[in-house]
Design a protein around this motif. Structure first.
Motif, PDB file in Angstrom:
ATOM      1  N   TYR A 122      -8.276   4.219  -1.410  1.00  6.01           N
ATOM      2  CA  TYR A 122      -8.601   5.236  -0.407  1.00  6.01           C
ATOM      3  C   TYR A 122      -8.732   4.614   0.981  1.00  6.01           C
ATOM      4  CZ  TYR A 122      -9.717   8.785  -4.006  1.00  6.01           C
ATOM      5  OH  TYR A 122      -9.660   9.691  -5.024  1.00  6.01           O
ATOM      6  N   ALA A 123      -9.364   3.436   1.040  1.00  3.44           N
ATOM      7  CA  ALA A 123      -9.541   2.774   2.333  1.00  3.44           C
ATOM      8  C   ALA A 123      -8.195   2.413   2.945  1.00  3.44           C
ATOM      9  CB  ALA A 123     -10.407   1.532   2.175  1.00  3.44           C
ATOM     10  N   ALA A 124      -7.288   1.899   2.117  1.00  2.00           N
ATOM     11  CA  ALA A 124      -5.978   1.502   2.620  1.00  2.00           C
ATOM     12  C   ALA A 124      -5.180   2.692   3.136  1.00  2.00           C
ATOM     13  CB  ALA A 124      -5.192   0.789   1.521  1.00  2.00           C
ATOM     14  N   ARG A 125      -5.469   3.873   2.636  1.00  2.00           N
ATOM     15  CA  ARG A 125      -4.772   5.078   3.079  1.00  2.00           C
ATOM     16  C   ARG A 125      -5.428   5.716   4.309  1.00  2.00           C
ATOM     17  NH1 ARG A 125      -3.918   3.963  -2.034  1.00  2.00           N
ATOM     18  NH2 ARG A 125      -2.015   4.646  -3.068  1.00  2.00           N
ATOM     19  N   GLY A 126      -6.509   5.092   4.795  1.00  2.00           N
ATOM     20  CA  GLY A 126      -7.170   5.622   5.977  1.00  2.00           C
ATOM     21  C   GLY A 126      -8.049   6.817   5.711  1.00  2.00           C
ATOM     22  N   TRP A 127      -8.537   6.947   4.493  1.00  2.49           N
ATOM     23  CA  TRP A 127      -9.319   8.121   4.105  1.00  2.49           C
ATOM     24  C   TRP A 127     -10.821   7.902   4.235  1.00  2.49           C
ATOM     25  CZ3 TRP A 127      -6.743   9.995  -1.129  1.00  2.49           C
ATOM     26  CH2 TRP A 127      -5.414  10.370  -0.862  1.00  2.49           C
ATOM     27  N   LEU A 128     -11.275   6.688   4.541  1.00  2.00           N
ATOM     28  CA  LEU A 128     -12.701   6.376   4.526  1.00  2.00           C
ATOM     29  C   LEU A 128     -13.164   5.805   5.863  1.00  2.00           C
ATOM     30  CD1 LEU A 128     -12.876   4.640   1.027  1.00  2.00           C
ATOM     31  CD2 LEU A 128     -13.700   6.926   1.590  1.00  2.00           C
TER      32      LEU A 128
END
Length: 451
Positions: A122-128
């Protein structure tokens, strides 16, 4: 007596059924290092009570609306200017919903559940959003495993609110009929899988329908510790844990053994995860490896005389037990006002007065919050004589043997592929062959992250 839906949904999260991978692929950033380079938002460094009414939207997969309502009611009482609008989402649809609504300005969500092993993805996808400055003292409030799972690339990116562990239940009557001495609940008396297998065969020969059954029969959450105990590792290695590592001697040993349980009739083929606890509750299973969340169901079976013991380890191997649960993430695109209100809710769930669990009526899983966990251990369920020793056992496992699932941006694909691989092994495919196929599939699935 069946487990309530919140537990069932949490179990699904812990194991990960087939997911909407197309949504993940479409939203993937480079993620080449497996880190969190795409974290692009920061939560407020200090939180203030709103002076005007504000509504934040919370998308959750851990509990349905009815189960979470007492928590929301308590929060609204303490923060009257904030309304948390909860939207329950089926776990199988959760990732596709996040992909759509975290990039939307019209139908956005502000705070959302995060299954712990998906944190890096999720972090790598910019969601957090980055929560590091918002909650700088979290180390003193939550257990170490949960804090580690809430961190990506050195940044705190989620608020953990629940964790988990596993124990081994045993049916006293079936063991007595086979002349087997009941195991101890003491962590230092942990049995080996080899010993349990031998005893499971004796119990089956003496009348048990099944000798040894795993709760999450084909799920990585519960099965990774087998490979870890056999010195096989979590399943990935190298930069970002994006090189498959499921064909080594440890993995082959663990899953050749696991496949033999089904080949020998000690474990059942064709049984869904949701149905395994009923087999033990009905007195058909000598040894059942599962979570303490089944305690309410098993205690409710008055004719079921059971005891508990530690999650076994392979002879000569290390003790390793499942762990992990849910955290909360903050949409990095939330406005300053909504981010502040959402962070107050996250603090309420994970920190305030022991966190969310004090407002729930049903036994489920241990809270990540240390004070909340202390209250969890005082549950009336665990005071049943059949649960003798379980509290000390759970505390010990969480402190010393808990094993996080593979931490990588490619975890979603990993879990899906491994679930299918475990199903193949259960149904008779040679473990070496099945794991080699899984390794090839993982290499292809992870190629996009290594670019």
């Amino acid at each position: 007596m069946r487990p309530h839906n919140g537990v069932t949904r949490w179990l699904a999260a812990g194991v990960g059924t087939a997911l909407a991978l197309t949504a993940f692929t479409a939203c993937s950033g480079s993620g080449g290092s497996g880190g969190s380079g795409s974290i692009n938002g920061t939560a407020p460094a200090s939180l203030t009570e709103p002076t005007q009414p504000i509504t934040v939207t919370y998308a959750g997969a851990a509990y349905d609306a009815k189960q979470i309502q007492p928590v929301l009611d308590a929060f609204h009482k303490e923060h009257p200017k904030i309304t948390v609008k909860y939207e329950a989402v089926p776990f199988d649809d959760f990732n596709s919903v996040l992909a759509a609504r975290l990039t939307s300005s019209k139908d956005a969500i502000d705070v959302f559940d995060v299954d712990m092993p998906r944190t890096s993805a999720y972090a790598a996808r910019g969601w957090l959003a980055d929560l590091t400055k918002t909650f700088p003292d979290l180390k003193s409030a939550v257990d170490p495993g949960s804090l580690k799972a809430a961190t990506a690339n050195g940044k705190l990116v989620t608020m953990p609110y629940q964790t988990s562990t596993n124990i081994m239940y045993y049916n006293k009557a079936l063991l007595t009929a086979a002349g087997i001495t009941a195991p101890s609940a003491a962590p230092e008396a942990r049995q080996t899988w080899e010993q349990v297998t031998d005893d499971a065969k004796k119990a089956k020969a003496a009348g048990a329908q099944y000798g040894l059954v795993f709760d999450q029969i084909d799920r990585h959450y519960q099965l990774q510790p087998l490979a870890e105990s056999a010195d096989g590792g979590p399943g990935g290695k190298g930069t970002g844990n994006l090189t498959p590592a499921v064909t080594n001697a440890g993995w082959q040993k663990a899953f050749s053994w696991y496949g033999s349980l089904f080949a020998d009739g000690l474990s059942p083929r064709g049984v869904a995860v949701a149905d395994t606890p009923s087999l033990f509750a009905a007195g058909k299973v000598a040894y059942y490896v599962g979570g303490p969340w089944w305690g309410t169901q098993f205690v409710g079976e008055k004719g079921l005389d059971f005891g508990v013991a530690p999650f076994p380890a392979f002879d000569g191997g290390k003790a390793a037990t499942p762990t992990g649960g849910w955290s909360l993430g903050l949409n990095p695109k939330a406005s300053t006002e909504k981010a502040n209100a959402a962070a107050l809710f996250m603090k309420f769930m994970g920190i305030d007065k022991g966190g969310y669990a004090q407002y729930l009526s049903a036994l489920a899983v241990p809270p990540s919050n240390l004070d909340g966990a202390a209250k969890f251990y005082e549950s009336d369920t665990f005071k049943d004589p059949r649960f003798a020793g379980v509290v000390d056992l759970m505390k010990s496992e969480l402190a010393h043997t808990s094993t996080l699932r593979l931490q990588t941006v490619g975890y979603v694909e990993f879990e899906d592929i491994m679930t299918k691989t475990f199903d193949d092994i259960i149904n008779g495919t040679d473990a070496k062959t099945a794991l080699a196929s899984a390794s090839s599939q993982l290499d292809d699935a992870w190629a996009k992250y290594r670019k």
